[in-house]
Design a protein around this motif. Structure first.
Motif, PDB file in Angstrom:
ATOM      1  N   ARG A  75      54.111   9.852  52.219  1.00 27.75           N
ATOM      2  CA  ARG A  75      54.316   8.865  51.157  1.00 27.75           C
ATOM      3  C   ARG A  75      53.270   9.017  50.055  1.00 27.75           C
ATOM      4  N   ASP A  76      52.003   9.174  50.469  1.00 26.92           N
ATOM      5  CA  ASP A  76      50.918   9.244  49.489  1.00 26.92           C
ATOM      6  C   ASP A  76      51.039  10.496  48.615  1.00 26.92           C
ATOM      7  N   LEU A  77      51.301  11.645  49.262  1.00 24.69           N
ATOM      8  CA  LEU A  77      51.401  12.874  48.487  1.00 24.69           C
ATOM      9  C   LEU A  77      52.630  12.846  47.576  1.00 24.69           C
ATOM     10  N   LEU A  78      53.726  12.307  48.079  1.00 24.98           N
ATOM     11  CA  LEU A  78      54.935  12.193  47.263  1.00 24.98           C
ATOM     12  C   LEU A  78      54.684  11.288  46.064  1.00 24.98           C
ATOM     13  N   ALA A  79      54.013  10.172  46.290  1.00 22.99           N
ATOM     14  CA  ALA A  79      53.711   9.246  45.192  1.00 22.99           C
ATOM     15  C   ALA A  79      52.821   9.916  44.151  1.00 22.99           C
ATOM     16  N   THR A  80      51.835  10.672  44.618  1.00 19.57           N
ATOM     17  CA  THR A  80      50.959  11.392  43.696  1.00 19.57           C
ATOM     18  C   THR A  80      51.754  12.378  42.850  1.00 19.57           C
ATOM     19  N   ALA A  81      52.647  13.110  43.507  1.00 21.98           N
ATOM     20  CA  ALA A  81      53.451  14.105  42.797  1.00 21.98           C
ATOM     21  C   ALA A  81      54.382  13.443  41.790  1.00 21.98           C
ATOM     22  N   VAL A  82      55.078  12.396  42.198  1.00 20.82           N
ATOM     23  CA  VAL A  82      56.034  11.715  41.315  1.00 20.82           C
ATOM     24  C   VAL A  82      55.312  11.145  40.095  1.00 20.82           C
ATOM     25  N   THR A  83      54.154  10.523  40.313  1.00 20.80           N
ATOM     26  CA  THR A  83      53.387   9.961  39.200  1.00 20.80           C
ATOM     27  C   THR A  83      52.932  11.052  38.241  1.00 20.80           C
ATOM     28  N   ALA A  84      52.407  12.143  38.797  1.00 22.78           N
ATOM     29  CA  ALA A  84      51.919  13.236  37.959  1.00 22.78           C
ATOM     30  C   ALA A  84      53.041  13.890  37.159  1.00 22.78           C
ATOM     31  N   LEU A  85      54.240  13.883  37.711  1.00 22.51           N
ATOM     32  CA  LEU A  85      55.375  14.502  37.038  1.00 22.51           C
ATOM     33  C   LEU A  85      56.106  13.537  36.115  1.00 22.51           C
ATOM     34  N   GLY A  86      55.590  12.301  36.019  1.00 25.66           N
ATOM     35  CA  GLY A  86      56.187  11.326  35.108  1.00 25.66           C
ATOM     36  C   GLY A  86      57.469  10.707  35.613  1.00 25.66           C
ATOM     37  N   GLY A  87      57.686  10.742  36.922  1.00 22.04           N
ATOM     38  CA  GLY A  87      58.904  10.158  37.480  1.00 22.04           C
ATOM     39  C   GLY A  87      58.664   8.778  38.043  1.00 22.04           C
ATOM     40  N   GLN A  88      59.643   8.286  38.775  1.00 21.78           N
ATOM     41  CA  GLN A  88      59.509   6.996  39.433  1.00 21.78           C
ATOM     42  C   GLN A  88      60.000   7.107  40.869  1.00 21.78           C
TER      43      GLN A  88
ATOM     44  N   ARG B   1      60.027  26.228  38.178  1.00 29.48           N
ATOM     45  CA  ARG B   1      59.788  24.876  37.673  1.00 29.48           C
ATOM     46  C   ARG B   1      59.213  23.938  38.726  1.00 29.48           C
ATOM     47  N   ASP B   2      59.963  23.718  39.811  1.00 20.45           N
ATOM     48  CA  ASP B   2      59.588  22.660  40.754  1.00 20.45           C
ATOM     49  C   ASP B   2      58.261  22.939  41.456  1.00 20.45           C
ATOM     50  N   LEU B   3      58.116  24.132  42.032  1.00 23.84           N
ATOM     51  CA  LEU B   3      56.891  24.435  42.779  1.00 23.84           C
ATOM     52  C   LEU B   3      55.649  24.519  41.887  1.00 23.84           C
ATOM     53  N   PRO B   4      55.704  25.186  40.730  1.00 27.44           N
ATOM     54  CA  PRO B   4      54.507  25.198  39.874  1.00 27.44           C
ATOM     55  C   PRO B   4      54.073  23.788  39.448  1.00 27.44           C
ATOM     56  N   ARG B   5      55.033  22.943  39.111  1.00 25.55           N
ATOM     57  CA  ARG B   5      54.678  21.585  38.701  1.00 25.55           C
ATOM     58  C   ARG B   5      54.110  20.797  39.873  1.00 25.55           C
ATOM     59  N   LEU B   6      54.697  20.978  41.048  1.00 24.17           N
ATOM     60  CA  LEU B   6      54.210  20.259  42.227  1.00 24.17           C
ATOM     61  C   LEU B   6      52.801  20.723  42.597  1.00 24.17           C
ATOM     62  N   VAL B   7      52.576  22.032  42.585  1.00 21.60           N
ATOM     63  CA  VAL B   7      51.258  22.561  42.941  1.00 21.60           C
ATOM     64  C   VAL B   7      50.204  22.101  41.931  1.00 21.60           C
ATOM     65  N   LYS B   8      50.576  22.071  40.665  1.00 24.42           N
ATOM     66  CA  LYS B   8      49.639  21.585  39.646  1.00 24.42           C
ATOM     67  C   LYS B   8      49.276  20.124  39.889  1.00 24.42           C
ATOM     68  N   ALA B   9      50.263  19.352  40.391  1.00 25.59           N
ATOM     69  CA  ALA B   9      50.040  17.924  40.605  1.00 25.59           C
ATOM     70  C   ALA B   9      49.220  17.632  41.859  1.00 25.59           C
ATOM     71  N   VAL B  10      49.440  18.404  42.934  1.00 25.04           N
ATOM     72  CA  VAL B  10      48.813  18.042  44.215  1.00 25.04           C
ATOM     73  C   VAL B  10      48.005  19.181  44.827  1.00 25.04           C
ATOM     74  N   GLY B  11      47.946  20.327  44.152  1.00 26.62           N
ATOM     75  CA  GLY B  11      47.338  21.511  44.751  1.00 26.62           C
ATOM     76  C   GLY B  11      45.870  21.378  45.096  1.00 26.62           C
ATOM     77  N   THR B  12      45.172  20.440  44.451  1.00 30.62           N
ATOM     78  CA  THR B  12      43.738  20.276  44.737  1.00 30.62           C
ATOM     79  C   THR B  12      43.473  19.309  45.886  1.00 30.62           C
ATOM     80  N   THR B  13      44.532  18.782  46.513  1.00 26.80           N
ATOM     81  CA  THR B  13      44.352  17.873  47.646  1.00 26.80           C
ATOM     82  C   THR B  13      43.590  18.588  48.765  1.00 26.80           C
ATOM     83  N   PRO B  14      42.514  17.993  49.274  1.00 29.57           N
ATOM     84  CA  PRO B  14      41.713  18.654  50.324  1.00 29.57           C
ATOM     85  C   PRO B  14      42.556  19.014  51.546  1.00 29.57           C
ATOM     86  N   GLY B  15      42.378  20.233  52.029  1.00 30.62           N
ATOM     87  CA  GLY B  15      43.058  20.672  53.243  1.00 30.62           C
ATOM     88  C   GLY B  15      44.500  21.092  53.054  1.00 30.62           C
TER      89      GLY B  15
END
Length: 656
Positions: free
Chosen positions: A16-29, A92-106
């Protein structure tokens, strides 16, 4: 469909947390269906339980499986049916997702794309030349094709120098014939260890990157070759997500289908002549002549019993190809491999493998002769009678599999699709599975009307009749264009287009085949007063949200043709096994296509319109309820006046 496992639920907060981070970073809801899907996929990975997820258009299913796949502690493969979705994921999808959450520890956010070897340019073929029909290596063909091959070679060299992918999708525009001049099949490849350009090889680089990556994006066919045929193509993985899973059985079947025709056998013989000292290549050419004669005499369609002349010809080709393979000289230790010889031998090996399979005439295969045409002589084709057994034993037995699509529930449940991919409809302790429908953001009952033209006569064998053509014209007139027509045959699409052009000359009517599909789609989108009529390529491959498409016309229930060799064989086999072949094969096939076709209408939350089915059997036949239960839950009617009025109101309303 099985009941959910009694195992305890995994902690869903990381997903849930990672999905929320990704959705917010990508400007979605946040979307409830997307969250439910992500949690279910994570649970399936943890429990090693197979999962079918129906996720309607607009759910955001890519993130729904990519996020739990990133969080999974072992490698995950993502397999798509189409290059379009594969491209969307990787570009599109993977580069944007990695940019949004790729720095998450571990979090290991590494990913790679993996395709079959022929999808990559071959530096050996580019630098050393491609063999002609006599097996001689030539650098550049003459004429206009030569100019294109030179362009492709320049592009590939630049990609090699820059560390590019060398993938066909990135190449300048080209034809299939032109691409073959700069690529090789797996059988033609010299292998990285023997090729002087192995260190630079695009295909080998892709494999190396895949070995180092947490996620691997590939296609259904490569997955089938790796898991089912047992040819190692993909690095070891723990779980696989199969997107566009409604096409999985068809794609696996396609990957396991082989063809054989005399001209290909002759070509293999010509390529072999200069490498084989004896008469083996000449014997193979003679066998090609025998095959041509036997095929020309054989009836078109499926062979329940193999004609004696054809059986003899296939055995002759098989034996001649085997002898020819044995006659190729062995490579001397430490010597440079002969590319032309390797490729010639690869062609003969392909001929041998196919002829051997056909000559065996196994009850597990279906063999038929095609009709042929002015451009293409009749050929022999062979396909597996069923693929669910192989998928069950070789894919589902070893890995956790998640399958997802907008259309997996046929007839109201997952059993039809589950059965087709090797999951039993009843609980099975060895392969536990469940299916969930995470819904859709669309309100189909308010956004769409399902109109069944019950008053029309049933469709006949001769195509569209006057009543159907008049019905199409009235519907198109009410909609003022804005119509996507999905037809069961090219002839029906062209007849409807001609009729509408004459009756409604103020509208633009396009028919598939008049231009390339992207060009037709562009014209359709740019002018709302346009109709686009076509066949299967439009049923599944067109996405036109908005006012462009407010009416989808389906001329008839898309049952497979009665003379379709593979479908008729599968239907007969299901009957002989005590099942209902019509429902398990023909009706399931039709339900899937109907669902895909109807799904062209509502693509966003603001879309409105009508799906008009001109086949009254959807309302009158016993199987109609099964088919309707496979469609989005639109508001139903059989009243043509109600539908025409609704279309007229939509056409007059301002753009949303």
């Amino acid at each position: 469909m099985t009941s959910p496992s009694a195992r305890p639920a995994v902690d869903s907060s990381p997903v849930r947390d990672l999905l929320a981070t990704a959705v917010t970073a990508l400007g979605g809801q946040e979307r409830a269906g997307q969250v439910a899907m992500a949690e279910a996929v994570a649970q399936a990975f943890a429990d090693r339980e197979h999962l079918l997820v129906q996720a309607g258009t607009g759910t955001g299913k890519s993130l729904g499986y990519l996020v739990p796949a990133l969080l999974h502690d072992k490698r995950v493969v993502i397999a798509t049916a189409t290059l379009a979705l594969q491209h969307q994921l990787v570009e599109r999808d993977l580069p944007r997702l990695v940019k949004a959450v790729g720095t998450t520890p571990g979090l290991d956010a590494s990913y790679a794309v993996l395709k079959g070897r022929s999808n990559y340019a071959c530096l050996h073929r580019i630098r050393e030349g491609a063999p002609d029909d006599q097996g001689e290596l030539i650098q550049i063909p003459e004429g206009s094709m030569g100019a294109k091959v030179l362009e492709l070679r320049t592009w590939a060299e630049a990609a090699a120098e820059a560390g590019g992918s060398g993938e066909r999708d990135d190449a300048p525009r080209h034809t299939e014939k032109e691409w073959r001049q700069v690529s090789v099949s797996a059988r033609e490849c010299l292998s990285a260890s023997k090729c002087q350009f192995g260190q630079e090889c695009f295909a080998e680089r892709a494999k190396e990157k895949a070995h180092k990556s947490h996620l691997i994006v590939t296609n259904h066919s490569l997955l089938a070759i790796d898991a089912i045929e047992g040819i190692p193509m993909i690095p070891d993985y723990d779980a696989v997500v199969i997107d566009e899973a409604h096409e999985l059985a068809a794609r696996v079947t396609q990957a396991a289908t082989d063809e054989l025709w005399a001209a290909e056998v002759e070509r293999a013989a010509r390529r072999s002549v200069r490498h084989v000292e004896g008469n083996e290549a000449d014997d193979l050419a003679d066998a090609a002549d025998a095959l041509r004669a036997a095929v020309s005499e054989a009836p078109a369609g499926r062979f329940e019993r193999l004609p004696e002349d054809l059986a003899d010809a296939l055995a002759l080709v098989r034996d001649a190809a085997r002898a020819c393979i044995s006659a190729f000289p062995k490579a001397e230790a430490g010597s440079e491999p002969d590319a032309a010889m390797t490729q010639a031998k690869g062609m003969v090996q392909e001929v041998f493998a196919t002829a051997e399979r056909m000559a065996a005439n196994s009850e597990h295969d279906v063999l038929w002769r095609t009709e042929g045409s002015d451009r293409m002589p009749p050929t022999l084709a062979i396909a597996p009678l069923q693929v669910w057994g192989q998928m069950r034993d070789k894919l589902l037995a070893d890995n956790t599999v998640v399958m997802t699509s907008a259309t997996l529930m046929l007839g109201g449940d997952f059993n039809a699709v589950g059965r087709s991919v090797g999951l039993k409809p009843m609980p099975d302790e060895e392969q536990p599975w469940r299916g969930i429908d995470v819904g859709s953001p669309f309100d189909y009952a308010r956004q769409g009307i399902l109109y069944v033209a019950r008053h029309l006569p049933p469709p006949g064998r001769d195509g569209l009749g006057p009543a159907q053509l008049d019905e199409i014209t009235q519907l198109v007139d009410a909609a003022e264009g804005r119509t996507l027509g999905l037809f069961s045959s090219r002839r029906a699409a062209e007849a409807a287009a001609e009729h509408v052009r004459k009756a409604l000359p103020h509208l633009t009517t396009l028919a598939q085949g008049e231009a390339q599909l992207p060009e037709l789609a562009r014209q359709f989108v740019e002018d709302p007063h346009t109709c686009l009529f076509g066949t299967l390529g439009l049923w599944q491959g067109l996405d036109v949200p908005g006012d462009t498409c407010q009416l989808v016309i389906i001329d008839r229930i898309p049952f497979p043709r009665p003379d379709d060799p593979l479908m008729s064989a599968r239907q007969k086999a299901a009957d002989q096994a005590g099942g209902n072949g019509f429902m398990q094969v023909a009706a399931t096939h039709a339900a899937l296509l109907l669902a895909q076709g109807a799904g062209r209408l509502i693509r966003t939350t603001s879309d409105r319109g009508v799906v008009a089915v001109l086949d009254p059997r959807l309302a009158t036949a016993r199987y109609g309820s099964f088919l309707k239960a496979s469609l989005p839950p639109m508001w139903p009617t059989t009243d043509p006046q109600v539908v025409r009025q609704a279309l007229a109101r939509l056409s007059q309303s301002p753009s949303r």
